[in-house]
Design a protein around this motif. Structure first.
Motif, PDB file in Angstrom:
ATOM      1  N   THR A  67       0.763  -1.323  -0.099  1.00  0.00           N
ATOM      2  CA  THR A  67       0.189   0.026   0.072  1.00  0.00           C
ATOM      3  C   THR A  67       0.821   1.161  -0.085  1.00  0.00           C
ATOM      4  O   THR A  67       0.606   2.130  -0.635  1.00  0.00           O
ATOM      5  CB  THR A  67      -0.718   0.023   1.216  1.00  0.00           C
ATOM      6  N   PHE A  68       2.099   1.281   0.952  1.00  0.00           N
ATOM      7  CA  PHE A  68       2.808   2.558   0.819  1.00  0.00           C
ATOM      8  C   PHE A  68       3.576   2.545  -0.296  1.00  0.00           C
ATOM      9  O   PHE A  68       3.591   3.828  -0.877  1.00  0.00           O
ATOM     10  CB  PHE A  68       3.884   2.511   2.190  1.00  0.00           C
ATOM     11  N   LYS A  69       3.944   1.211  -0.936  1.00  0.00           N
ATOM     12  CA  LYS A  69       4.818   1.675  -2.239  1.00  0.00           C
ATOM     13  C   LYS A  69       3.848   2.093  -3.309  1.00  0.00           C
ATOM     14  O   LYS A  69       4.402   2.998  -4.181  1.00  0.00           O
ATOM     15  CB  LYS A  69       5.438   0.222  -2.547  1.00  0.00           C
ATOM     16  N   SER A  70       2.909   1.785  -3.272  1.00  0.00           N
ATOM     17  CA  SER A  70       1.877   1.992  -4.455  1.00  0.00           C
ATOM     18  C   SER A  70       1.515   3.706  -4.170  1.00  0.00           C
ATOM     19  O   SER A  70       1.765   4.467  -5.292  1.00  0.00           O
ATOM     20  CB  SER A  70       0.631   1.273  -4.417  1.00  0.00           C
ATOM     21  N   VAL A  71       1.330   4.137  -3.024  1.00  0.00           N
ATOM     22  CA  VAL A  71       1.135   5.515  -2.861  1.00  0.00           C
ATOM     23  C   VAL A  71       2.316   6.410  -3.019  1.00  0.00           C
ATOM     24  O   VAL A  71       2.333   7.413  -3.800  1.00  0.00           O
ATOM     25  CB  VAL A  71       0.413   5.822  -1.388  1.00  0.00           C
ATOM     26  N   PHE A  72       3.324   5.970  -2.653  1.00  0.00           N
ATOM     27  CA  PHE A  72       4.739   6.657  -2.777  1.00  0.00           C
ATOM     28  C   PHE A  72       5.082   6.843  -4.170  1.00  0.00           C
ATOM     29  O   PHE A  72       5.607   7.815  -4.621  1.00  0.00           O
ATOM     30  CB  PHE A  72       5.685   6.183  -1.762  1.00  0.00           C
ATOM     31  N   THR A  73       4.915   5.780  -4.830  1.00  0.00           N
ATOM     32  CA  THR A  73       5.374   5.670  -6.302  1.00  0.00           C
ATOM     33  C   THR A  73       4.647   6.465  -7.066  1.00  0.00           C
ATOM     34  O   THR A  73       5.031   7.418  -8.103  1.00  0.00           O
ATOM     35  CB  THR A  73       5.431   4.093  -6.723  1.00  0.00           C
ATOM     36  N   SER A  74       3.136   6.624  -6.973  1.00  0.00           N
ATOM     37  CA  SER A  74       2.393   7.216  -7.743  1.00  0.00           C
ATOM     38  C   SER A  74       2.599   9.168  -7.587  1.00  0.00           C
ATOM     39  O   SER A  74       2.473   9.771  -8.383  1.00  0.00           O
ATOM     40  CB  SER A  74       0.898   7.223  -7.300  1.00  0.00           C
ATOM     41  N   MET A 101       9.573   1.596   2.728  1.00  0.00           N
ATOM     42  CA  MET A 101       8.840   1.837   1.586  1.00  0.00           C
ATOM     43  C   MET A 101       9.360   3.108   0.795  1.00  0.00           C
ATOM     44  O   MET A 101       9.680   3.264  -0.431  1.00  0.00           O
ATOM     45  CB  MET A 101       7.413   1.612   1.548  1.00  0.00           C
ATOM     46  N   GLU A 102       9.547   4.082   1.732  1.00  0.00           N
ATOM     47  CA  GLU A 102      10.111   5.452   1.262  1.00  0.00           C
ATOM     48  C   GLU A 102      11.581   5.341   0.656  1.00  0.00           C
ATOM     49  O   GLU A 102      11.668   5.777  -0.400  1.00  0.00           O
ATOM     50  CB  GLU A 102      10.344   6.611   2.612  1.00  0.00           C
ATOM     51  N   ALA A 112      12.368  12.458  -5.283  1.00  0.00           N
ATOM     52  CA  ALA A 112      10.977  12.535  -5.084  1.00  0.00           C
ATOM     53  C   ALA A 112      10.625  13.183  -3.627  1.00  0.00           C
ATOM     54  O   ALA A 112      11.488  12.867  -2.548  1.00  0.00           O
ATOM     55  CB  ALA A 112      10.399  11.018  -4.767  1.00  0.00           C
ATOM     56  N   PRO A 113       9.881  14.284  -3.622  1.00  0.00           N
ATOM     57  CA  PRO A 113       9.567  15.226  -2.404  1.00  0.00           C
ATOM     58  C   PRO A 113       8.637  14.414  -1.467  1.00  0.00           C
ATOM     59  O   PRO A 113       7.657  14.778  -1.173  1.00  0.00           O
ATOM     60  CB  PRO A 113       9.190  16.383  -2.820  1.00  0.00           C
ATOM     61  N   ILE A 114       9.154  13.140  -0.817  1.00  0.00           N
ATOM     62  CA  ILE A 114       8.292  12.383   0.059  1.00  0.00           C
ATOM     63  C   ILE A 114       8.887  12.299   1.277  1.00  0.00           C
ATOM     64  O   ILE A 114      10.032  12.103   1.514  1.00  0.00           O
ATOM     65  CB  ILE A 114       8.214  11.084  -0.456  1.00  0.00           C
ATOM     66  N   HIS A 115       8.163  12.611   2.426  1.00  0.00           N
ATOM     67  CA  HIS A 115       8.839  12.594   3.954  1.00  0.00           C
ATOM     68  C   HIS A 115       7.761  11.677   4.900  1.00  0.00           C
ATOM     69  O   HIS A 115       6.650  11.767   4.437  1.00  0.00           O
ATOM     70  CB  HIS A 115       9.206  14.176   4.348  1.00  0.00           C
ATOM     71  N   VAL A 116       8.266  11.222   5.724  1.00  0.00           N
ATOM     72  CA  VAL A 116       7.624  10.438   6.604  1.00  0.00           C
ATOM     73  C   VAL A 116       7.996  10.964   8.060  1.00  0.00           C
ATOM     74  O   VAL A 116       9.094  11.006   8.535  1.00  0.00           O
ATOM     75  CB  VAL A 116       8.082   8.939   6.656  1.00  0.00           C
ATOM     76  N   VAL A 117       6.635  11.260   9.042  1.00  0.00           N
ATOM     77  CA  VAL A 117       7.215  11.659  10.572  1.00  0.00           C
ATOM     78  C   VAL A 117       6.510  10.883  11.181  1.00  0.00           C
ATOM     79  O   VAL A 117       5.342  10.438  11.139  1.00  0.00           O
ATOM     80  CB  VAL A 117       6.588  13.172  10.330  1.00  0.00           C
ATOM     81  N   ASP A 118       7.280  10.440  12.489  1.00  0.00           N
ATOM     82  CA  ASP A 118       6.549   9.533  13.495  1.00  0.00           C
ATOM     83  C   ASP A 118       6.055  10.635  14.655  1.00  0.00           C
ATOM     84  O   ASP A 118       6.745  11.351  15.088  1.00  0.00           O
ATOM     85  CB  ASP A 118       7.682   8.770  14.003  1.00  0.00           C
ATOM     86  N   THR A 119       4.653  10.532  14.672  1.00  0.00           N
ATOM     87  CA  THR A 119       4.049  11.633  15.599  1.00  0.00           C
ATOM     88  C   THR A 119       4.308  11.136  16.923  1.00  0.00           C
ATOM     89  O   THR A 119       4.089  11.720  17.823  1.00  0.00           O
ATOM     90  CB  THR A 119       2.521  11.715  15.298  1.00  0.00           C
ATOM     91  N   LYS A 120       4.423   9.686  17.362  1.00  0.00           N
ATOM     92  CA  LYS A 120       4.444   9.166  18.468  1.00  0.00           C
ATOM     93  C   LYS A 120       3.051   9.393  19.175  1.00  0.00           C
ATOM     94  O   LYS A 120       2.755   9.538  20.212  1.00  0.00           O
ATOM     95  CB  LYS A 120       5.434   9.579  19.331  1.00  0.00           C
ATOM     96  N   CYS A 121       1.939   9.664  18.224  1.00  0.00           N
ATOM     97  CA  CYS A 121       0.665   9.868  18.912  1.00  0.00           C
ATOM     98  C   CYS A 121      -0.428   8.855  18.503  1.00  0.00           C
ATOM     99  O   CYS A 121      -0.027   8.071  17.384  1.00  0.00           O
ATOM    100  CB  CYS A 121       0.227  11.497  18.366  1.00  0.00           C
ATOM    101  N   ALA A 122      -1.617   9.016  18.983  1.00  0.00           N
ATOM    102  CA  ALA A 122      -2.640   8.168  18.589  1.00  0.00           C
ATOM    103  C   ALA A 122      -4.051   8.754  18.649  1.00  0.00           C
ATOM    104  O   ALA A 122      -4.313   9.583  19.265  1.00  0.00           O
ATOM    105  CB  ALA A 122      -2.560   6.877  19.397  1.00  0.00           C
TER     106      ALA A 122
END
Length: 287
Positions: A67-74, A101-102, A112-122
């Motif tokens: 799922t991530f690979k598909s979204v990031f690639t698109s 996957m990033e 690719a201007p893709i970035h992933v942030v861990d919020t440590k939130c829920a």
């Protein structure tokens, strides 16, 4: 180009939020009675809570790598800036999967201007961070500005919550069997919070009537400027108590009703917290 915000279903936002702020969402998986469902899409939280009340033990799994690979690639193919704001890495493997996957996608699309942030939130605590970023993105904020804002908002997001039955957290591996047994036996209502992304027991309160009052006391100790922020409340199929907590906050701190977001705890988080959960989210004091 406007930055696209991506969240996962553990933020417990609704379709209304996703549509209004053009937020893309990927789902965690809920496993219930030998069937798989997409959290936030193909199963309703009420279904999970009713099943739990009837003795079922739903399980969950993280967002799939595919799922991530598909979204990031698109997004990489069109050079569309994308910020994935992730559910706490301490509560799910979803963030780690997204990072892998990033890296994989950036081997093929290094710019690719893709970035992933861990919020440590829920739950809605995480959801409030996502909403804040989505509003800024809509106003034209850059990827760098959004990363800075998300990091700040997430670091200052308080989670104070109670569960109706510790047994559910025990089944999900969140508390020990002894703690669950003793809590249930003595009718103790635990207060928990999130510290560095982990669920940490805060204190035990005898009797459910005292819990909401104690939550407000902690809120007063840890936060300020409540009239200048959005407060979040999420509940495990107990809207009445969530609304009661909202009214108490309005009376005590002068917060407007429209500045309090109340949502049901979604299927993925609810599968671990159980029915009767009440959670409160607010920004704490900037030290």
């Amino acid at each position: 180009m406007t930055v696209k915000i991506l969240a996962d279903s553990a933020c417990d936002l609704t379709k209304t939020h996703y549509n209004e702020y053009n937020i893309e969402m990927v789902s965690l998986t809920v496993h219930l009675e030998e069937k798989e469902y997409e959290d936030g899409k193909t199963i309703q939280p009420k279904t999970v809570y009713e099943a739990m009340r009837n003795g079922s033990s739903p399980k969950t799994s993280q967002v799939s790598p595919q799922t991530f690979k598909s979204v990031f690639t698109s997004h990489a193919k069109t050079n569309q800036p994308l910020l994935y704001i992730a559910f706490s890495s301490q509560l799910s493997g979803t963030y780690q999967t997204a990072k892998m996957m990033e890296q994989e996608v950036k081997e093929e699309y290094p710019d690719a201007p893709i970035h992933v942030v861990d919020t440590k939130c829920a739950s809605i605590g995480y959801g409030l961070v996502v909403l804040h970023a989505a509003k800024l993105a809509k106003q034209g904020a850059s990827l760098e500005e959004l990363i800075e804002d998300v990091t700040f908002q997430a670091e200052h997001m308080e989670h104070i919550f109670t569960v109706d039955d510790l047994e559910y957290l025990y089944r999900g591996g969140r508390v020990s069997k002894t703690a669950a047994f003793v809590g249930s036996l003595l009718k103790i209502k635990p207060l928990l919070h999130v510290e560095d992304g982990k669920l940490i027991p805060l204190e035990k309160i005898r009797g459910s009537k005292k819990v909401l009052g104690r939550m407000l006391e902690i809120m007063e100790q840890r936060g300020n400027d409540f009239t200048k922020q959005t407060i979040g409340i999420s509940h495990g199929d107990d809207l009445e108590r969530a609304q009661q907590l909202s009214s108490m906050i309005q009376d005590k701190f002068g917060v407007r009703e429209e500045d309090i977001v109340i949502e049901m705890v979604g299927s993925a988080i609810g599968a671990h917290a159980g029915p009767g959960t009440i959670a409160l989210f607010f920004s704490n004091k900037v030290k």
